[in-house]
Design a protein around this motif. Sequence first.
Motif: not given
Length: 551
Positions: A58-70
Amino acid sequence: MAIWRFPPAPVSARTLERKLSVSDLPYPNHTWLPGLVPTGNVRKDSAMLPSKNNQWDKSAEVVIIGYGLAGAVAAITARDLGASVVILEKQSAGSHCSCSSIAMGVFLSPSDIDRATEYMIAISQVNQPVTPWTDLDSILVWLKYSAQNKDWLVNLGGNVKFFSKGGEFPELSGSDSMELWKYQGSGLRMMKFMYDQVASRKIEVCYETPVQRLLTDESGRVIGVRATDTRGGQPKEVNIRASKAVILCSGGFEENEEMKLQYLRVYPIYFAGGTGNTGDGIKMAQEVGADLWHMNCVSARLCAKFPDFPMAFFIDFSGGGWSQRSMLGKKEKARVGFIFVDKYGRRYMDEDLKPHAAVYELGAFDSHKLEYPRVPSYHIFDRRRMEYGPLGQLTSGPSGPHQLYKWSRDNLAELQKGWIVRGETIAELAGNIDVSPTILENTVQHWNRYCEESNDPDFGRNPLELVPLDRPPFYAIKLFPGGSNTQGGPKRNSKAQVVNPFGDPILGLYEAGECGSVFGMLYPAGGGNLAECIAFGRIAAENAVREMLKV
């Protein structure tokens, strides 16, 4: 330490053999797979790519680890700037519970940056006049973005209301610049709003996909992550490309006993902010060379922890929303009395405590008895408090709006569970909590006399809080160090880039929230962490989107 890096271009097995002979490797009998270059000291347990999947899944420009408020704020910001985004969350969609959703929903939005700067510098230098906890550039950028927090949420359509004004340490210059705003409906409602914002932008959220490793190229730049997709019942290892950056929003280490023991100033310590924060992001960042900061810092006080429930509870010590009143700064005659005593039955502090810093007072270690005499402590109260509504805090924590536990209105269910201990007399109560009856009786007698005289000569407690303990039966709740969250993690710079021990940024790696919080030992005011999530979520995303991939 082993750091697994993708080569910049496909490499054949023959080429690898020329670059690394078997005798050069720490495990000469190990079979090294083509396309994966081991650097540093290779560990046997390091993640490896199966040869048949030697490519990105899979690919994305931005990968975010964690789905809290930040994570939500970073995702929204990056998407609004035109980047493709994917969020990876290890919890399931049905049971997802972040620290932010359990919070009260209060956040900071300073009204006067100059005054706020004075205050934050003062906090950062308390007991550290030479080396501050946090560098000035990071303080300034946090203040700049935090001052926009309220408007940012309102512009998205969020429902916020002014809550109070004033920092946790009014004795420090600039404290009055701390404005507290509250999302209507608490942190749970705030996070529902943020989830809807993410969904409306069609941002992909991969639940049940814990990240295992950060992946780098030969230069050390972070270019993706290795995760385990557990959806569907059959775990599958996947490699996700981040063509611009990875943003760590994975929280602290509240549920990692080994890290708490090694890093924090007192142990045991328990937290009331969810069970998902196990320090994963911190370890991953360390593996690629991150420095650490604020590892012995926490936002905490005294909490109850019961053996048959996984999370700590915030206790409403004097009833009627003690924690909320403490942030509002309102002082009126208390309706009920209470005291804290150590394991020997003695008071040791002003119970009108600092909600996010009182924990440090529990860390006094007795080197002769080889113990922390204040761990555990006890909340001592009488029939007045028992009858004055739920002892579990209703505004945040597991007994708050999230309703992970429904605390009984009359406290009788908790009494029956043994969470609350009862005694018809102070002496009987002392015996039931294994405290000397003589010492506890003496402590309560002194307290009642101070209440009669409207003066606490021992700790200077506010006369408005001096209510005697004289209406039997008497009760106790065992208390431990604990609270909202840890503050430590990978060190970041003012651009939210994770840095190495020499202060150099690790390219392609950013962070936001309590994973390496900007706060050091002292926490500025209620709502500081949510404010940091909103501010540094935007800072990280804005700078991540500007990253140009170096091939």
